[in-house]
Structure formats: structure tokens, C-alpha cells
Enzyme design. Structure first.
Site, PDB file in Angstrom:
ATOM      1  CG  PHE A 194      33.326 -43.903   5.995  1.00  0.00           C
ATOM      2  CD1 PHE A 194      34.366 -44.612   5.398  1.00  0.00           C
ATOM      3  CD2 PHE A 194      32.017 -44.220   5.636  1.00  0.00           C
ATOM      4  CE1 PHE A 194      34.118 -45.614   4.474  1.00  0.00           C
ATOM      5  CE2 PHE A 194      31.759 -45.224   4.708  1.00  0.00           C
ATOM      6  CZ  PHE A 194      32.803 -45.922   4.127  1.00  0.00           C
ATOM      7  CE  LYS A 236      25.665 -46.332   7.764  1.00  0.00           C
ATOM      8  NZ  LYS A 236      26.044 -47.682   7.400  1.00  0.00           N
ATOM      9  CG  ASP A 269      27.724 -38.256   5.762  1.00  0.00           C
ATOM     10  OD1 ASP A 269      26.724 -38.873   6.182  1.00  0.00           O
ATOM     11  OD2 ASP A 269      28.654 -38.814   5.155  1.00  0.00           O
TER      12      ASP A 269
HETATM   13  C1  LIG Z   1      28.645 -41.140   7.620  1.00  0.00           C
HETATM   14  C2  LIG Z   1      28.535 -42.057   6.452  1.00  0.00           C
HETATM   15  N1  LIG Z   1      28.506 -41.539   5.215  1.00  0.00           N
HETATM   16  C3  LIG Z   1      28.394 -42.319   4.125  1.00  0.00           C
HETATM   17  C4  LIG Z   1      28.327 -43.691   4.233  1.00  0.00           C
HETATM   18  C5  LIG Z   1      28.204 -44.537   3.001  1.00  0.00           C
HETATM   19  O1  LIG Z   1      26.946 -45.114   2.952  1.00  0.00           O
HETATM   20  P1  LIG Z   1      26.666 -46.358   1.972  1.00  0.00           P
HETATM   21  O2  LIG Z   1      27.410 -47.523   2.523  1.00  0.00           O
HETATM   22  O3  LIG Z   1      25.169 -46.528   2.035  1.00  0.00           O
HETATM   23  O4  LIG Z   1      27.125 -45.962   0.621  1.00  0.00           O
HETATM   24  C6  LIG Z   1      28.360 -44.273   5.497  1.00  0.00           C
HETATM   25  C7  LIG Z   1      28.333 -45.735   5.657  1.00  0.00           C
HETATM   26  O5  LIG Z   1      28.740 -46.299   6.627  1.00  0.00           O
HETATM   27  C8  LIG Z   1      28.472 -43.438   6.636  1.00  0.00           C
HETATM   28  O6  LIG Z   1      28.509 -43.942   7.874  1.00  0.00           O
END
Ligand SMILES: Cc1ncc(COP(=O)(O)O)c(C=O)c1O
Length: 396
Positions: A135, A249, A220
Site C-alpha cells: 500500500f 504520518k 516506504d
Molecule cells: C505504507 C504507506 N504508504 C503510503 C501511505 C499513504 O499515506 P497518506 O494517506 O498520508 O497519503 C500509507 C497510508 O496509510 C501507508 O501506510
């Protein structure tokens, strides 16, 4: 339905399956509803409220910066942005930082950088290889990287240039890497798909594969970073160094921020390549400085490890006591409770009624991402309330 819920349905798009509760304020690992109920928060704003709610130092840093200057634009230098970048880099690997406002944006920047790197350094290679269960966010590029029909079925066409291989299949990954590959992008601990940590030897092997096939490794750490797993960055458990790392986050403890850290090898951005009006604004960066300083001074990474172990052991004991738990996954205070039956939403609802916020993922996983400040007694209370919720659902 509460009066506010009815009003919300009239004016807010139906993009979230919200639980029927209105949160009004928070204090440490506790939140309070509009009817004054006190709930133990094991969700932490989905890994955002790393210092808990109402942390005095964070609140004061934000208030002071708001008085001095909320926003300036990236046409000029601002001190908080430079100082946050310095602190961030000091916790990670030699790199420079591009600031944005969210996780998806941090990943979009990473994707653009990887593509430009491929154009400049690898004969126009642009493909990015990701892992199943990933994700990476909900913007179109990040959705393409996420690669799951569940999130993207109605939003085609997505940008091309992404390929996904099964998580855990190193041979498939190696077979996917070639002349057109610019980068491999992965979460050291997958969050949204149910909390799955990549084995450390896989992470090391993937670093080696990226070196052998001359492509970048993008990690990520949007959910797994900021000390949550018991290391400042989850990839540090494996002792590997990525070329690019994305963060968001918890970085500003609740203010919107994203950051893309770029190692020297991948550092190809030039003026005009990328930008963001709000990215790295003084308010968010002042918050980020307060968060990083507090994490360091209060040893919150170590706390995440020890309290995380306690929480994990407590939940594992519920499994031994016959509750419908299959396994406890994850690291530190990033935990997924795999359930034997499709009852995750029912358990989360029962937990809410019993004074505990939990995050159901699908019907078979409960996710816990509490503040890094969670204490031992509070962890025990999470276990106690989770147990009550599991028993309540089992009794139905
Ligand atoms: C691993 C990861 N990458 C990217 C995102 C996307 O972040 P945002 O919701 O701040 O766009 C999330 C959100 O849950 C995430 O857990």
C-alpha cells in the site's frame, strides 16, 4: 444515528466507513467522545499521534510557530524546514530531503525521482517493481504502485510502468528486474494489508538484487517508521541502506507532512522538477522538530520495543487462552492480530463499546498502532479490553 452523524452524511462524501463515534479531544493515549466517554486509543490516528494527544511540547512548538509564521512558500528559505531536514537525515542515512504534505505525495516524489534517475543513469529505465500486499497511497501514481484491484478497480487507467511480484518470492523479484527497471519499492513492514514484516534476510537480499541489477531501492516507511517498530526506521533492523526513503504520518505528530529522503546516488532533482505549495511549511516542520526531539530525549524508540513486546505477549496469551486469535504479527508497536474467524469489525465495535479503539483491516485482522508513549499499565489495559471484546463477540 447521532445528530452530527446525520449532518455529516449530508455534507461529507461517503469515502470512509467510520465507526459511530465522535471524538472531541485527547490526552496522552486517551481520547474523549462528545458525550464525555474516555477511550483508550490503540490506533493513534493510524500511526500518526506518535507522542499521543495533547503533548505539551508539540502543542507549544506549533503555537509558537503559528505566532511567528504559519506559511512562507518554497520561494524562500525557512529555518524550521532546514532544521527538520537536518534532524531527519541524522536519524537515517546520508541524504537530502524533499518535503510534501502526505504519504502519497512523498511516494509520488520518490516515483518521479526514480524515473528521472532511470532516464539519466540507466538508459531511460522507468519501471518500478513493487510487492503484492503493498500500500503506497491513493493518488494515481501511488495507486499504480499499490497495484491492488481493491483500491483501483474504478480508477483506471492508472499510470503505466509498474510491475508487481509476490511478496516473499525472491526468484520472481529477480526475474522481474532488468534493463527497464528503475527501482524496487517496498514497505519493510506492510501495514494496510494486515501488518506483515518482510523477513530481514529478504530485505538484505533485495538490497543485493538492486545493486546487481543497477536499480534503486525505495523504502516506504510511512507507517513503519518514526520508531514504531523498535528501530527508528524498520529497514534498520536489516542493516540495509536504501537509496530513497519516504516518511509521513507521525513525522509531525498530527500535522500534515510528507518527506522523501534521497541518497546521493539518486539525488537528481533540479529546480522546476517537482514542487509543493505547502510542502515543508514552517508550521508542520516546527511540529516535526518537536516530535523528533521528544522521541530522542524520551527514548521512545526503546519504549516502543519494550512496551510492544509486552503488548504482543499479552495478546499471545489470549491466543493461548483459547480466544479466536490465529497469530500476532508485526514489530514493536505496529501489531496485527490475525483472527481465526471473520469477526474483525464486530470485535472493533465491541472494543469501542468497552472503551478501546482498535482498527479492523478486512474481517480477519485487528491493527494496533498506539502512541510510542504507551506505558506498561496501559498496554495491559489494551489486552484486558481486547479480551473482553473477543469474549463479547464469541458469546453471540
Ligand atoms: C505504507 C504507506 N504508504 C503510503 C501511505 C499513504 O499515506 P497518506 O494517506 O498520508 O497519503 C500509507 C497510508 O496509510 C501507508 O501506510
Amino acid at each position: 444515528m447521532s445528530e452530527l452523524e446525520a449532518r455529516a452524511r449530508a455534507v461529507l462524501c461517503d469515502s470512509y466507513a467510520r465507526l459511530p463515534v465522535t471524538l472531541e479531544r485527547g490526552d496522552g493515549v486517551w481520547v474523549f467522545t462528545d458525550s464525555g466517554e474516555r477511550l483508550l486509543d490503540a490506533v493513534g490516528g493510524i500511526a500518526v499521534n506518535v507522542l499521543g494527544h495533547g503533548n505539551t511540547r508539540l502543542v507549544e512548538a506549533v503555537a509558537a510557530q503559528a505566532r511567528a509564521m504559519i506559511h512562507a512558500s518554497n520561494l524562500y528559505y525557512t529555518r524550521p524546514q532546514v532544521e527538520l531536514a537536518e534532524r531527519l537525515v541524522a536519524t537515517a542515512f546520508p541524504s537530502r530531503v524533499f518535503f510534501s504534505n502526505s504519504g502519497a505525495e512523498a511516494n509520488e516524489a520518490a516515483i518521479k525521482i526514480a524515473r528521472k534517475w532511470g532516464h539519466l543513469r540507466k538508459d531511460g529505465a522507468t519501471e518500478i517493481v513493487t510487492l503484492s500486499g503493498a500500500f503506497h497511497g491513493r493518488t494515481l501514481g501511488a495507486l499504480a504502485a499499490t497495484g491492488s484491484a481493491r483500491y483501483s478497480q474504478f480508477f483506471q487507467p492508472l499510470p503505466g510502468g509498474f510491475q508487481q511480484v509476490p511478496r516473499g518470492d525472491l526468484a520472481a523479484l529477480e526475474a522481474a528486474l532488468g534493463d527497464t527497471t528503475a527501482a524496487v519499492m517496498l514497505e519493510p513492514v506492510q501495514g494496510e494489508s494486515g501488518v506483515f514484516a518482510l523477513p530481514l534476510d529478504h530485505l538484505r537480499a533485495i538490497r543485493d538484487l538492486c545493486d546487481r541489477h543497477h536499480c534503486l531501492l525505495v523504502v516506504d516507511e510511512i507507517q513503519s517508521g518514526m520508531g514504531r517498530t523498535g528501530r527508528m526506521w524498520a529497514h534498520q533492523w536489516a542493516g540495509v541502506t536504501p537509496d530513497i526513503m519516504t516518511v509521513a504520518k507521525g513525522l509531525a505528530g498530527g500535522l500534515p507532512i510528507g518527506a522523501t529522503l534521497v541518497g546521493a546516488r539518486a539525488d537528481v532533482l533540479e529546480p522546476g522538477d517537482h514542487g509543493s505549495t505547502f510542502g515543508g511549511n514552517p508550521l508542520a516542520c516546527a511540529a516535526g522538530i518537536a516530535v523528533l526531539d521528544t522521541i530522542s530525549e524520551q527514548n521512545l524508540v526503546a519504549n516502543a520495543a519494550t512496551v510492544g513486546d509486552r503488548l504482543r505477549a499479552g495478546i499471545a496469551a489470549l491466543e493461548d487462552a483459547g480466544r479466536p486469535i490465529l497469530e500476532v504479527r508485526g514489530l514493536g508497536l505496529m501489531l496485527g492480530v490475525g483472527l481465526r474467524r471473520p469477526i474483525a469489525r464486530a470485535v472493533a465495535t465491541a472494543a469501542l463499546q468497552g472503551g478501546l479503539l482498535l482498527n479492523p483491516i478486512g474481517q480477519r485482522t485487528l491493527r494496533l498502532l498506539p502512541a510510542l508513549t504507551l506505558g506498561a499499565a496501559e498496554a495491559d489495559l489494551v489486552v484486558e479490553r481486547l479480551d473482553r471484546a473477543l469474549l463479547a463477540v464469541a458469546a453471540r
